[in-house]
Design an enzyme around this catalytic site. Structure first.
Site, PDB file in Angstrom:
ATOM      1  N   ASP A 272      -7.116   8.169  99.934  1.00 50.30           N
ATOM      2  CA  ASP A 272      -6.913   7.807  98.526  1.00 50.30           C
ATOM      3  C   ASP A 272      -5.485   7.372  98.219  1.00 50.30           C
ATOM      4  O   ASP A 272      -5.024   7.485  97.093  1.00 50.30           O
ATOM      5  CB  ASP A 272      -7.276   9.012  97.654  1.00 50.30           C
ATOM      6  CG  ASP A 272      -6.544  10.281  98.092  1.00 50.30           C
ATOM      7  OD1 ASP A 272      -5.515  10.157  98.770  1.00 50.30           O
ATOM      8  OD2 ASP A 272      -7.012  11.388  97.751  1.00 50.30           O
TER       9      ASP A 272
ATOM     10  N   GLU B  59     -13.478   9.501 104.622  1.00 53.89           N
ATOM     11  CA  GLU B  59     -13.253  10.539 103.591  1.00 53.89           C
ATOM     12  C   GLU B  59     -13.650   9.996 102.213  1.00 53.89           C
ATOM     13  O   GLU B  59     -12.887  10.015 101.241  1.00 53.89           O
ATOM     14  CB  GLU B  59     -11.797  11.032 103.578  1.00 53.89           C
ATOM     15  CG  GLU B  59     -11.612  12.361 102.864  1.00 53.89           C
ATOM     16  CD  GLU B  59     -10.146  12.774 102.774  1.00 53.89           C
ATOM     17  OE1 GLU B  59      -9.412  12.255 101.922  1.00 53.89           O
ATOM     18  OE2 GLU B  59      -9.740  13.619 103.587  1.00 53.89           O
TER      19      GLU B  59
ATOM     20  N   GLU C  88      -4.348   8.969  92.881  1.00 53.93           N
ATOM     21  CA  GLU C  88      -5.322   9.027  93.983  1.00 53.93           C
ATOM     22  C   GLU C  88      -6.770   8.919  93.516  1.00 53.93           C
ATOM     23  O   GLU C  88      -7.604   8.325  94.211  1.00 53.93           O
ATOM     24  CB  GLU C  88      -5.130  10.316  94.793  1.00 53.93           C
ATOM     25  CG  GLU C  88      -3.869  10.337  95.648  1.00 53.93           C
ATOM     26  CD  GLU C  88      -2.604  10.723  94.893  1.00 53.93           C
ATOM     27  OE1 GLU C  88      -2.694  11.039  93.685  1.00 53.93           O
ATOM     28  OE2 GLU C  88      -1.525  10.703  95.500  1.00 53.93           O
TER      29      GLU C  88
ATOM     30  N   HIS D  84       3.972  17.916  96.636  1.00 56.26           N
ATOM     31  CA  HIS D  84       4.453  16.533  96.532  1.00 56.26           C
ATOM     32  C   HIS D  84       3.743  15.689  95.495  1.00 56.26           C
ATOM     33  O   HIS D  84       4.062  14.525  95.301  1.00 56.26           O
ATOM     34  CB  HIS D  84       4.315  15.839  97.885  1.00 56.26           C
ATOM     35  CG  HIS D  84       2.892  15.591  98.307  1.00 56.26           C
ATOM     36  ND1 HIS D  84       2.177  14.507  97.874  1.00 56.26           N
ATOM     37  CD2 HIS D  84       2.054  16.303  99.082  1.00 56.26           C
ATOM     38  CE1 HIS D  84       0.959  14.558  98.371  1.00 56.26           C
ATOM     39  NE2 HIS D  84       0.847  15.638  99.114  1.00 56.26           N
TER      40      HIS D  84
ATOM     41  N   ARG E 109       2.390  13.472  92.480  1.00 56.07           N
ATOM     42  CA  ARG E 109       3.086  12.767  91.404  1.00 56.07           C
ATOM     43  C   ARG E 109       2.823  13.383  90.032  1.00 56.07           C
ATOM     44  O   ARG E 109       3.713  13.398  89.182  1.00 56.07           O
ATOM     45  CB  ARG E 109       2.685  11.287  91.391  1.00 56.07           C
ATOM     46  CG  ARG E 109       3.421  10.492  92.440  1.00 56.07           C
ATOM     47  CD  ARG E 109       2.960   9.066  92.562  1.00 56.07           C
ATOM     48  NE  ARG E 109       3.477   8.522  93.796  1.00 56.07           N
ATOM     49  CZ  ARG E 109       4.486   7.645  93.883  1.00 56.07           C
ATOM     50  NH1 ARG E 109       5.054   7.178  92.806  1.00 56.07           N
ATOM     51  NH2 ARG E 109       4.907   7.228  95.053  1.00 56.07           N
TER      52      ARG E 109
ATOM     53  N   HIS F 144       8.936  17.687 101.149  1.00 54.53           N
ATOM     54  CA  HIS F 144       8.522  16.277 101.205  1.00 54.53           C
ATOM     55  C   HIS F 144       9.731  15.395 100.863  1.00 54.53           C
ATOM     56  O   HIS F 144      10.498  15.729  99.949  1.00 54.53           O
ATOM     57  CB  HIS F 144       7.385  16.082 100.194  1.00 54.53           C
ATOM     58  CG  HIS F 144       6.643  14.787 100.340  1.00 54.53           C
ATOM     59  ND1 HIS F 144       7.179  13.578  99.969  1.00 54.53           N
ATOM     60  CD2 HIS F 144       5.412  14.515 100.819  1.00 54.53           C
ATOM     61  CE1 HIS F 144       6.300  12.621 100.210  1.00 54.53           C
ATOM     62  NE2 HIS F 144       5.217  13.167 100.738  1.00 54.53           N
TER      63      HIS F 144
HETATM   64  C1  UD1 Z   1       1.872   9.396  99.311  1.00 55.82           C
HETATM   65  C2  UD1 Z   1       0.527   9.093  98.648  1.00 55.82           C
HETATM   66  C3  UD1 Z   1      -0.217  10.388  98.352  1.00 55.82           C
HETATM   67  C4  UD1 Z   1      -0.325  11.236  99.598  1.00 55.82           C
HETATM   68  C5  UD1 Z   1       1.059  11.453 100.179  1.00 55.82           C
HETATM   69  C6  UD1 Z   1       0.988  12.218 101.484  1.00 55.82           C
HETATM   70  C7  UD1 Z   1       0.344   7.171  97.143  1.00 55.82           C
HETATM   71  C8  UD1 Z   1       0.619   6.630  95.790  1.00 55.82           C
HETATM   72  N1  UD1 Z   1       0.757   8.420  97.372  1.00 55.82           N
HETATM   73  O1  UD1 Z   1       2.683  10.092  98.369  1.00 55.82           O
HETATM   74  O2  UD1 Z   1      -1.525  10.078  97.892  1.00 55.82           O
HETATM   75  O3  UD1 Z   1      -0.884  12.487  99.243  1.00 55.82           O
HETATM   76  O4  UD1 Z   1       1.665  10.183 100.449  1.00 55.82           O
HETATM   77  O5  UD1 Z   1       2.240  12.766 101.820  1.00 55.82           O
HETATM   78  O6  UD1 Z   1      -0.237   6.486  97.974  1.00 55.82           O
HETATM   79  N2  UD1 Z   1       9.570   9.022 101.953  1.00 55.82           N
HETATM   80  C9  UD1 Z   1      10.488   8.979 102.999  1.00 55.82           C
HETATM   81  N3  UD1 Z   1      10.004   9.059 104.285  1.00 55.82           N
HETATM   82  C10 UD1 Z   1       8.689   9.179 104.576  1.00 55.82           C
HETATM   83  C11 UD1 Z   1       7.781   9.234 103.517  1.00 55.82           C
HETATM   84  C12 UD1 Z   1       8.216   9.140 102.216  1.00 55.82           C
HETATM   85  O7  UD1 Z   1      11.683   8.885 102.783  1.00 55.82           O
HETATM   86  O8  UD1 Z   1       8.327   9.244 105.780  1.00 55.82           O
HETATM   87  C13 UD1 Z   1      10.066   8.937 100.554  1.00 55.82           C
HETATM   88  C14 UD1 Z   1      10.533   7.499 100.200  1.00 55.82           C
HETATM   89  O9  UD1 Z   1      11.612   7.588  99.327  1.00 55.82           O
HETATM   90  C15 UD1 Z   1       9.300   6.936  99.475  1.00 55.82           C
HETATM   91  C16 UD1 Z   1       8.846   8.181  98.715  1.00 55.82           C
HETATM   92  O10 UD1 Z   1       9.029   9.263  99.652  1.00 55.82           O
HETATM   93  O11 UD1 Z   1       9.588   5.848  98.642  1.00 55.82           O
HETATM   94  C17 UD1 Z   1       7.451   8.154  98.181  1.00 55.82           C
HETATM   95  O12 UD1 Z   1       6.503   7.722  99.177  1.00 55.82           O
HETATM   96  P1  UD1 Z   1       5.027   7.236  98.686  1.00 55.82           P
HETATM   97  O13 UD1 Z   1       4.225   6.929  99.891  1.00 55.82           O
HETATM   98  O14 UD1 Z   1       5.153   6.184  97.648  1.00 55.82           O
HETATM   99  O15 UD1 Z   1       4.466   8.487  97.936  1.00 55.82           O
HETATM  100  P2  UD1 Z   1       4.253   9.974  98.383  1.00 55.82           P
HETATM  101  O16 UD1 Z   1       4.747  10.808  97.253  1.00 55.82           O
HETATM  102  O17 UD1 Z   1       4.810  10.188  99.735  1.00 55.82           O
HETATM  103  N1  UDP Z   2       1.732  18.387 107.340  1.00 54.35           N
HETATM  104  C1  UDP Z   2       2.671  18.237 108.370  1.00 54.35           C
HETATM  105  N2  UDP Z   2       3.958  18.643 108.137  1.00 54.35           N
HETATM  106  C2  UDP Z   2       4.368  19.184 106.956  1.00 54.35           C
HETATM  107  C3  UDP Z   2       3.394  19.300 105.901  1.00 54.35           C
HETATM  108  C4  UDP Z   2       2.102  18.888 106.135  1.00 54.35           C
HETATM  109  O1  UDP Z   2       2.346  17.778 109.458  1.00 54.35           O
HETATM  110  O2  UDP Z   2       5.544  19.538 106.823  1.00 54.35           O
HETATM  111  C5  UDP Z   2       0.347  17.916 107.586  1.00 54.35           C
HETATM  112  C6  UDP Z   2      -0.765  18.899 107.259  1.00 54.35           C
HETATM  113  O3  UDP Z   2      -1.161  19.609 108.417  1.00 54.35           O
HETATM  114  C7  UDP Z   2      -1.887  17.991 106.739  1.00 54.35           C
HETATM  115  C8  UDP Z   2      -1.173  16.783 106.182  1.00 54.35           C
HETATM  116  O4  UDP Z   2       0.152  16.816 106.704  1.00 54.35           O
HETATM  117  O5  UDP Z   2      -2.740  17.556 107.781  1.00 54.35           O
HETATM  118  C9  UDP Z   2      -1.161  16.809 104.686  1.00 54.35           C
HETATM  119  O6  UDP Z   2      -0.319  15.808 104.223  1.00 54.35           O
HETATM  120  P1  UDP Z   2       0.239  15.775 102.724  1.00 54.35           P
HETATM  121  O7  UDP Z   2       0.230  17.131 102.144  1.00 54.35           O
HETATM  122  O8  UDP Z   2       1.535  15.019 102.791  1.00 54.35           O
HETATM  123  O9  UDP Z   2      -0.793  14.806 102.005  1.00 54.35           O
HETATM  124  P2  UDP Z   2      -2.219  15.036 101.289  1.00 54.35           P
HETATM  125  O10 UDP Z   2      -3.115  15.718 102.254  1.00 54.35           O
HETATM  126  O11 UDP Z   2      -1.969  15.819 100.042  1.00 54.35           O
HETATM  127  O12 UDP Z   2      -2.646  13.641 100.966  1.00 54.35           O
END
Ligand code: UD1
Ligand code: UDP
Length: 369
Positions: free
Chosen positions: A97, A119, A133, A205, A207, A238
């Site tokens: 999602d 999923e 999402e 994490h 939003r 995160h």
């Molecule tokens: C995203 C997904 C969310 C998912 C989550 C899993 C969207 C809108 N959100 O949220 O559904 O649950 O991933 O973790 O698709 N960043 C880094 N390094 C990384 C990853 C992220 O620096 O490896 C930082 C960056 O500043 C980036 C910000 O996190 O711009 C947000 O990343 P983004 O993918 O937009 O949203 P998440 O909050 O990570």
């Molecule tokens: N996870 C990880 N390292 C962390 C936190 C989570 O590897 O520090 C793994 C966790 O086992 C799970 C997945 O990341 O499989 C969940 O990701 P996240 O919570 O970022 O996203 P969501 O599932 O909410 O989309």
């Protein structure tokens, strides 16, 4: 004749949940499986792909610091469209999602490429929770040709929206395939746990929790540590700046709180195994922790994963300070209440989901010539 199947991964959880499918597709001689990383996440995506020894064939390197949803969506759609036009895959698969999956579904729709949604069918029924999402998966579901639903209740959600039964496959969730493939491994943690303290694992994490709700979550974590001298909090933060800054400001420096970088998947599984209790707003953690017999208090108002809540092993507590502290204190103080939530049930799968998904794709490719 080999047929090209593109598997798209954008973020950490997508890589974890697509890895079992990618590995299974790569073992099929009649399928040319190509991995497309949008890299909506960068470091967090790369660490998962490394663990499963998966190398992207195409990498869009999309991530920017603190990216906005609209620009992320626009850039993803433009770049995915170009790749699909040149690669001309027979099938595209993506999971979940995120913005990546929603734009993949739309790019496939524009180019008339059959899209399989992994999923599928998770719903809260509330477009604002989780945001964005719920919208992403509704759009992906509307555009998909195949819906790989993890449970019967996700299947029922799809049927209720008018999706034909023949297009829905109840497969289990590939998160359990991934978990079972690594759970027996002993992995070192990048920090020392105090063996005299009960570890409480925290992740957050979402939003919709940014701002006051997330501050309230951090305040509740701090209060729990101060009230319970026998617990230690481990919180892999995160990298999203909206959570990182508040977490460090509120919880940094406490002697019984370990704030660390996101853990690689193997140490994170190790940490879930060692945790006494988990507080999280993550989707994946709600699926994994019950299989490991760990109670989860979910830091959200709603969940699209009601199965573990019905089993009594996951409880929704939202972001309200008193609700979080009250529910956690009950589990820390009352062994009977704790045991009821630590039963070790796995409503999300048996570890065979990837095989079922690949079979369905092979059947399609065999019949379409
Ligand atoms: C995203 C997904 C969310 C998912 C989550 C899993 C969207 C809108 N959100 O949220 O559904 O649950 O991933 O973790 O698709 N960043 C880094 N390094 C990384 C990853 C992220 O620096 O490896 C930082 C960056 O500043 C980036 C910000 O996190 O711009 C947000 O990343 P983004 O993918 O937009 O949203 P998440 O909050 O990570
Ligand atoms: N996870 C990880 N390292 C962390 C936190 C989570 O590897 O520090 C793994 C966790 O086992 C799970 C997945 O990341 O499989 C969940 O990701 P996240 O919570 O970022 O996203 P969501 O599932 O909410 O989309």
């Amino acid at each position: 004749m080999t047929r090209k199947v593109i598997c798209v991964v954008g973020t950490r959880p997508e890589a974890i949940k697509m890895a079992p499918i990618i590995l299974a597709l790569k073992a099929c001689p009649d399928i040319d499986c190509r991995v497309l990383a949008t890299a909506q996440h960068r470091e967090m995506l790369d660490q998962v792909l490394r663990i499963f020894d998966i190398k992207p064939d195409i990498d869009l390197n999309i991530m920017r610091p603190n990216q906005a949803l609209s620009t992320l969506t626009a850039r993803l759609l433009t770049e995915l469209d170009e790749v699909f036009a040149s690669e001309k895959p027979a099938v595209v698969l993506a999971q979940g999602d995120t913005t990546t999956v929603m734009t993949v579904a739309l790019a496939c729709f524009y180019q008339k490429i059959p899209f399989g949604h992994v999923e599928a069918g998770l719903r809260t029924g509330d477009m604002q929770n989780p945001f964005p999402e719920e919208m992403n998966r509704v759009v992906a579901g509307r555009l998909a040709k195949w819906h790989f639903a993890p449970t019967e209740s996700s299947r029922a959600n799809l049927l209720q929206e008018g999706i034909p039964d023949a297009d829905v496959f109840v497969t289990g969730n590939t998160v359990i395939d991934a978990l079972l493939s690594v759970v027996e491994r002993q992995t070192a943690l990048p920090f020392d746990l105090d063996s005299t303290l009960r570890p409480v694992l925290v992740t957050a994490h979402r939003r919709e929790n940014f701002g006051a709700p997330f501050q309230s979550i951090c305040n509740a974590v701090l209060a729990l540590v101060e009230r319970n001298p026998d617990i230690q909090v481990v919180y892999p933060v995160h990298p999203n700046p909206n959570v990182k800054d508040v977490a460090h400001k509120t919880l940094g420096g406490h002697p019984r709180i370990i704030l660390c970088e996101p853990l690689d998947y193997l140490p994170f599984v190790e940490m879930m195994k060692r945790a006494y209790l988990i507080l999280s707003d993550s989707g994946g953690v709600q699926e994994e922790a019950p299989a490991l017999g760990k109670p989860v208090l979910v830091l959200r108002q709603e969940t699209e994963r009601p199965e573990a809540v019905s089993e009594g092993v996951v409880r929704l507590v939202g972001s309200d300070f008193d609700s979080i502290v009250g529910a956690a204190q009950l589990l820390l103080d009352n062994p009977d209440e704790y045991r009821k939530m630590a039963r070790g049930v796995s409503p999300y799968g048996d570890g065979q989901a990837a095989g079922r998904i690949v079979k369905a794709i092979q059947n399609h490719l065999a019949t379409c010539g």
